[in-house]
Scaffold this motif. Structure first.
Motif, PDB file in Angstrom:
ATOM      1  N   GLY A  64     -10.705  -3.215  -0.888  1.00 57.93           N
ATOM      2  CA  GLY A  64      -9.336  -3.190  -0.391  1.00 57.93           C
ATOM      3  C   GLY A  64      -8.959  -4.517   0.241  1.00 57.93           C
ATOM      4  N   MET A  65      -7.654  -4.730   0.371  1.00 56.46           N
ATOM      5  CA  MET A  65      -7.150  -5.951   0.993  1.00 56.46           C
ATOM      6  C   MET A  65      -6.373  -5.582   2.253  1.00 56.46           C
ATOM      7  N   LEU A  66      -6.634  -6.285   3.340  1.00 58.42           N
ATOM      8  CA  LEU A  66      -5.858  -6.077   4.556  1.00 58.42           C
ATOM      9  C   LEU A  66      -4.417  -6.540   4.326  1.00 58.42           C
ATOM     10  N   PRO A  67      -3.463  -5.946   5.058  1.00 59.60           N
ATOM     11  CA  PRO A  67      -2.051  -6.257   4.807  1.00 59.60           C
ATOM     12  C   PRO A  67      -1.708  -7.738   4.836  1.00 59.60           C
ATOM     13  N   ARG A  68      -2.308  -8.529   5.712  1.00 55.84           N
ATOM     14  CA  ARG A  68      -1.976  -9.949   5.757  1.00 55.84           C
ATOM     15  C   ARG A  68      -3.080 -10.828   5.193  1.00 55.84           C
ATOM     16  N   ALA A  69      -3.803 -10.306   4.212  1.00 57.52           N
ATOM     17  CA  ALA A  69      -4.754 -11.146   3.486  1.00 57.52           C
ATOM     18  C   ALA A  69      -4.023 -12.121   2.586  1.00 57.52           C
ATOM     19  N   THR A  70      -2.758 -11.836   2.302  1.00 56.90           N
ATOM     20  CA  THR A  70      -1.932 -12.668   1.426  1.00 56.90           C
ATOM     21  C   THR A  70      -0.793 -13.306   2.214  1.00 56.90           C
ATOM     22  N   GLY A  71       0.006 -14.119   1.532  1.00 59.05           N
ATOM     23  CA  GLY A  71       1.065 -14.881   2.201  1.00 59.05           C
ATOM     24  C   GLY A  71       2.122 -14.034   2.861  1.00 59.05           C
ATOM     25  N   SER A  72       2.398 -12.876   2.300  1.00 59.36           N
ATOM     26  CA  SER A  72       3.328 -11.930   2.920  1.00 59.36           C
ATOM     27  C   SER A  72       2.645 -10.586   3.027  1.00 59.36           C
ATOM     28  N   ARG A  73       3.091  -9.745   3.927  1.00 56.12           N
ATOM     29  CA  ARG A  73       2.419  -8.476   4.167  1.00 56.12           C
ATOM     30  C   ARG A  73       2.503  -7.559   2.945  1.00 56.12           C
ATOM     31  N   THR A  74       1.364  -6.990   2.592  1.00 63.31           N
ATOM     32  CA  THR A  74       1.344  -5.965   1.553  1.00 63.31           C
ATOM     33  C   THR A  74       1.087  -4.614   2.210  1.00 63.31           C
ATOM     34  N   ARG A  75       1.738  -3.600   1.709  1.00 57.39           N
ATOM     35  CA  ARG A  75       1.607  -2.266   2.289  1.00 57.39           C
ATOM     36  C   ARG A  75       0.199  -1.719   2.065  1.00 57.39           C
ATOM     37  N   ARG A  76      -0.336  -1.047   3.073  1.00 61.04           N
ATOM     38  CA  ARG A  76      -1.642  -0.424   2.922  1.00 61.04           C
ATOM     39  C   ARG A  76      -1.567   0.633   1.822  1.00 61.04           C
ATOM     40  N   GLU A  77      -2.585   0.650   0.965  1.00 66.63           N
ATOM     41  CA  GLU A  77      -2.564   1.615  -0.122  1.00 66.63           C
ATOM     42  C   GLU A  77      -2.688   3.046   0.395  1.00 66.63           C
ATOM     43  N   ALA A  78      -3.344   3.206   1.538  1.00 67.85           N
ATOM     44  CA  ALA A  78      -3.435   4.541   2.125  1.00 67.85           C
ATOM     45  C   ALA A  78      -2.048   5.066   2.498  1.00 67.85           C
ATOM     46  N   ALA A  79      -1.175   4.153   2.954  1.00 63.87           N
ATOM     47  CA  ALA A  79       0.187   4.557   3.308  1.00 63.87           C
ATOM     48  C   ALA A  79       0.992   4.920   2.062  1.00 63.87           C
ATOM     49  N   ALA A  80       0.669   4.256   0.951  1.00 67.39           N
ATOM     50  CA  ALA A  80       1.367   4.549  -0.301  1.00 67.39           C
ATOM     51  C   ALA A  80       0.860   5.840  -0.939  1.00 67.39           C
ATOM     52  N   GLY A  81      -0.311   6.285  -0.512  1.00 67.68           N
ATOM     53  CA  GLY A  81      -0.832   7.548  -1.021  1.00 67.68           C
ATOM     54  C   GLY A  81      -1.711   7.433  -2.251  1.00 67.68           C
ATOM     55  N   LYS A  82      -1.910   6.221  -2.762  1.00 67.55           N
ATOM     56  CA  LYS A  82      -2.789   6.059  -3.914  1.00 67.55           C
ATOM     57  C   LYS A  82      -3.217   4.595  -4.033  1.00 67.55           C
ATOM     58  N   GLN A  83      -4.353   4.414  -4.692  1.00 63.98           N
ATOM     59  CA  GLN A  83      -4.826   3.065  -4.942  1.00 63.98           C
ATOM     60  C   GLN A  83      -4.132   2.490  -6.173  1.00 63.98           C
ATOM     61  N   SER A  84      -3.940   1.178  -6.147  1.00 64.85           N
ATOM     62  CA  SER A  84      -3.370   0.512  -7.320  1.00 64.85           C
ATOM     63  C   SER A  84      -4.414   0.443  -8.430  1.00 64.85           C
ATOM     64  N   GLY A  85      -3.944   0.239  -9.652  1.00 63.61           N
ATOM     65  CA  GLY A  85      -4.858   0.085 -10.768  1.00 63.61           C
ATOM     66  C   GLY A  85      -5.778  -1.107 -10.577  1.00 63.61           C
TER      67      GLY A  85
END
Length: 237
Positions: A64-85
């Motif tokens: 998994g990637m923490l929300p600010r591992a990238t240049g802009s915040r990415t939503r936690r996959e747990a909050a989205a309810g599923k993992q991305s492909g």
């Protein structure tokens, strides 16, 4: 000229710091340049139902990637309810890579779960994860061996991974983010310490690549994995 000023066959600075999570049976903070991944390996005596009663162990991974591992915040996959492909694909790759060097019979009926959390992403998060995951896995297996919970030596070899690509017409080793987004060809190589191939992932993003270019990338990968293997050995010494 590469954005970082590195030579085509030069990797970023790599560090492997062990025992960064004292409560885990194995752990490693791995850095490939600015990419940083926090890895833990947890020993569990319970196995998946389909694995029980066979005298075999199991090794699996989560990524998994923490929300600010990238240049802009990415939503936690747990909050989205599923993992991305992408997440599912990477964690399966990590698991396959580790299982390739483990004797499941010698591991006994134990499961080791390796968690790879990306703290900072600057290209090569999956390759950094695999390289650090091996170190954490080796320590977790040492923990089991010290308690006589294995049936011999579970580790058959080491494993590491590195990316290669064709950047502005030149084959290069260990892509950072700026190179990755522009590369005409992007490939990930997973090899054992003895030089055997576990997996190759290669894609032409714009211009198809030739067999000669593939062989050049393979040569760079073999060089990079040899260097990474020495770093792993030094970390575990």
């Amino acid at each position: 000229m590469r954005p970082s000023g590195r030579a085509p066959d030069q990797m970023r600075a790599v560090t492997l710091e062990r025992n960064v999570a004292p409560k885990a049976e194995g752990s490693c903070l791995v850095t490939f340049g600015s990419t940083k991944v926090f890895v833990t390996a947890s020993v569990e005596t319970s196995l998946p139902s389909w694995r029980r009663g066979q005298g075999l162990g199991w090794v699996t991974a989560e990524y998994g990637m923490l929300p600010r591992a990238t240049g802009s915040r990415t939503r936690r996959e747990a909050a989205a309810g599923k993992q991305s492909g992408r997440t599912q694909e990477i964690q399966r790759l990590i698991g396959r890579s580790l299982r390739a060097v483990v004797d499941m019979g010698a591991l006994g009926e134990n499961q080791i779960t390796v968690d790879c959390d990306v703290l900072e992403a600057d290209g090569g998060t999956r390759t950094a994860s695999i390289t650090g995951a091996y170190v954490a896995l080796a320590d977790a297996i040492s923990w089991l061996k010290a308690r006589n919970l294995t049936k011999g030596e579970p580790l058959r070899d080491s494993v590491a991974a590195v990316s290669c690509g064709i950047y502005r017409g030149t084959p290069v080793l260990d892509l950072d983010y700026l190179e990755d987004v522009e590369a005409h060809t992007d490939a990930n190589f997973v090899l054992t310490g003895s030089g055997k191939f576990v997996e190759i992932q290669g894609t032409a993003e714009q211009v198809p690549f030739s067999r000669e270019e593939l062989e050049q990338l393979m040569g760079l990968a073999e060089q990079g994995i040899a260097d990474l293997t020495l770093i792993q050995q030094a970390a575990l010494a």
